[in-house]
Write an enzyme that holds these catalytic residues in place. Sequence first.
Site, mmCIF file in Angstrom:
data_model
loop_
_atom_site.group_PDB
_atom_site.id
_atom_site.type_symbol
_atom_site.label_atom_id
_atom_site.label_comp_id
_atom_site.label_asym_id
_atom_site.label_seq_id
_atom_site.Cartn_x
_atom_site.Cartn_y
_atom_site.Cartn_z
ATOM 1 N N THR A 1 58.533 4.813 -1.201
ATOM 2 C CA THR A 1 57.584 5.893 -1.404
ATOM 3 C C THR A 1 57.608 6.251 -2.888
ATOM 4 O O THR A 1 58.142 5.487 -3.691
ATOM 5 C CB THR A 1 57.894 7.057 -0.421
ATOM 6 O OG1 THR A 1 56.946 8.083 -0.630
ATOM 7 C CG2 THR A 1 59.301 7.601 -0.555
ATOM 8 N N LYS B 1 56.118 2.423 -5.682
ATOM 9 C CA LYS B 1 55.248 1.436 -5.028
ATOM 10 C C LYS B 1 54.670 0.389 -5.982
ATOM 11 O O LYS B 1 54.349 -0.718 -5.558
ATOM 12 C CB LYS B 1 54.109 2.145 -4.281
ATOM 13 C CG LYS B 1 54.598 2.907 -3.060
ATOM 14 C CD LYS B 1 53.454 3.518 -2.275
ATOM 15 C CE LYS B 1 54.006 4.335 -1.124
ATOM 16 N NZ LYS B 1 52.950 4.889 -0.267
ATOM 17 N N GLY C 1 40.544 13.537 -5.006
ATOM 18 C CA GLY C 1 41.802 13.081 -5.592
ATOM 19 C C GLY C 1 41.651 11.647 -6.064
ATOM 20 O O GLY C 1 40.752 10.919 -5.603
ATOM 21 N N GLY D 1 47.728 7.531 -6.555
ATOM 22 C CA GLY D 1 48.119 6.207 -6.083
ATOM 23 C C GLY D 1 47.515 5.845 -4.733
ATOM 24 O O GLY D 1 47.014 4.732 -4.535
HETATM 25 P P1 NAP Z 1 49.337 11.522 -6.770
HETATM 26 O O1 NAP Z 1 49.321 10.123 -7.286
HETATM 27 O O2 NAP Z 1 50.299 12.510 -7.316
HETATM 28 O O3 NAP Z 1 47.835 12.125 -6.955
HETATM 29 C C1 NAP Z 1 47.556 13.458 -6.656
HETATM 30 C C2 NAP Z 1 46.055 13.719 -6.863
HETATM 31 O O4 NAP Z 1 45.795 15.074 -6.536
HETATM 32 C C3 NAP Z 1 45.599 13.521 -8.305
HETATM 33 O O5 NAP Z 1 44.344 12.907 -8.291
HETATM 34 C C4 NAP Z 1 45.518 14.940 -8.842
HETATM 35 O O6 NAP Z 1 44.530 15.130 -9.823
HETATM 36 C C5 NAP Z 1 45.111 15.710 -7.622
HETATM 37 N N1 NAP Z 1 45.552 17.111 -7.725
HETATM 38 C C6 NAP Z 1 46.821 17.569 -7.854
HETATM 39 N N2 NAP Z 1 46.827 18.916 -7.941
HETATM 40 C C7 NAP Z 1 45.517 19.295 -7.898
HETATM 41 C C8 NAP Z 1 44.873 20.562 -7.983
HETATM 42 N N3 NAP Z 1 45.574 21.701 -8.118
HETATM 43 N N4 NAP Z 1 43.524 20.593 -7.925
HETATM 44 C C9 NAP Z 1 42.810 19.455 -7.781
HETATM 45 N N5 NAP Z 1 43.363 18.232 -7.719
HETATM 46 C C10 NAP Z 1 44.709 18.156 -7.773
HETATM 47 O O7 NAP Z 1 49.554 11.542 -5.204
HETATM 48 P P2 NAP Z 1 49.246 10.395 -4.110
HETATM 49 O O8 NAP Z 1 50.430 9.556 -3.935
HETATM 50 O O9 NAP Z 1 47.935 9.774 -4.404
HETATM 51 O O10 NAP Z 1 49.137 11.317 -2.783
HETATM 52 C C11 NAP Z 1 48.068 12.216 -2.612
HETATM 53 C C12 NAP Z 1 48.260 13.040 -1.327
HETATM 54 O O11 NAP Z 1 48.290 12.171 -0.206
HETATM 55 C C13 NAP Z 1 49.565 13.840 -1.268
HETATM 56 O O12 NAP Z 1 49.295 15.045 -0.620
HETATM 57 C C14 NAP Z 1 50.472 12.977 -0.419
HETATM 58 O O13 NAP Z 1 51.459 13.739 0.241
HETATM 59 C C15 NAP Z 1 49.478 12.389 0.560
HETATM 60 N N6 NAP Z 1 49.894 11.100 1.129
HETATM 61 C C16 NAP Z 1 50.005 11.011 2.483
HETATM 62 C C17 NAP Z 1 50.368 9.823 3.065
HETATM 63 C C18 NAP Z 1 50.478 9.742 4.559
HETATM 64 O O14 NAP Z 1 51.055 8.775 5.088
HETATM 65 N N7 NAP Z 1 49.929 10.677 5.279
HETATM 66 C C19 NAP Z 1 50.615 8.682 2.264
HETATM 67 C C20 NAP Z 1 50.493 8.812 0.880
HETATM 68 C C21 NAP Z 1 50.125 10.030 0.321
HETATM 69 P P3 NAP Z 1 44.755 14.719 -11.388
HETATM 70 O O15 NAP Z 1 44.463 13.246 -11.438
HETATM 71 O O16 NAP Z 1 43.795 15.549 -12.119
HETATM 72 O O17 NAP Z 1 46.189 15.045 -11.702
#
Ligand code: NAP
Length: 285
Positions: free
Chosen positions: A61, A65, A125, A128
């Site tokens: 995680t 990755k 969003g 990753g």
């Molecule tokens: P990440 O790479 O940290 O990306 C987070 C995204 O959210 C970025 O695009 C960021 O925008 C945006 N963001 C953060 N704070 C924000 C705010 N206050 N207002 C608007 N946009 C905001 O995370 P990720 O790995 O892609 O994961 C994204 C989400 O999916 C997380 O909640 C994670 O827990 C969830 N997830 C779930 C699973 C599952 O199996 N259910 C698997 C993977 C991920 P910026 O680019 O502007 O920073």
Amino acid sequence: MIKLAVVGDPIEHSLSPLVHGGAMDFIGAEYAYEKVQVKKGELPDFLSYAKEKGMNGFNLTMPHKVDILEYLDEIDDEARFFSSVNTVKIMDGQLLGFNTDAMGYVMALKSKGYSFQNSRVVILGAGGVVRTLALKAARLGATDIRICNRTVEKAEEIARLVNARTGVSVSAEEFSLERIVNAGKTCDILINATPLGMHGVERDFEDLSFLEVLPKTTLVSDLIYNPAKTKLLEKAERLGLTTLNGLGMLIYQGILADEIYLAQTLEKEKIYEAVSKKINDEVGL
Ligand code: NAP
């Protein structure tokens, strides 16, 4: 005995031990499943440890990755396509990389009667997980993909990548109410892939009125699973829309990883039920 682990940072709240433990209990396998905190840059130490312990594989995680790619002996097509690996199988000392995240999401979609094929997808969003899901959506025949992100350049980067790898055109938009409303009017699947509304994160969507413009057949999907029902899903449900939280993706990607470790086809729907019950019993989600 099958020896597995999940590796990441932070890792203490990971539900992976419950997902894989639930699956292994269901099939009656003898197993050990560790949670290992591995900070960015420390993968080589973990890889030596995993081999020494005779592990059969591990799940990855944040933040590993992409970093894992350079250490793998083989990478399967799907993981290479995403440039992201969430599952490593260790066989004869060789590290084999796979990615089950996108397929896990696709299975969760299917459980609600939806698929990416011929769908118009709006993603909030551009982190990753969005790179992986946007590539998968394009590969599976989504007809329109729009990514709205606070840092619009990151959405543009994913849009260029998806277009280069699949030929599908993706639009990158600002994360503003106006843009989300505009995209939402013609949307079949809306995915929240920001941490807005997640347990432990202070911020949430300031205005959820974009949900009101969605066609009544739209699926509203939140990748968050804690809480099980975010404000986004709560309001979508009140509006009569179909909803999906992040637990389905989490559980299915885990079961698909177990199929890889065990090299056998599992009864995924039955295991899904057993694992979701276990998660509900043990942590109330
Ligand atoms: P990440 O790479 O940290 O990306 C987070 C995204 O959210 C970025 O695009 C960021 O925008 C945006 N963001 C953060 N704070 C924000 C705010 N206050 N207002 C608007 N946009 C905001 O995370 P990720 O790995 O892609 O994961 C994204 C989400 O999916 C997380 O909640 C994670 O827990 C969830 N997830 C779930 C699973 C599952 O199996 N259910 C698997 C993977 C991920 P910026 O680019 O502007 O920073």
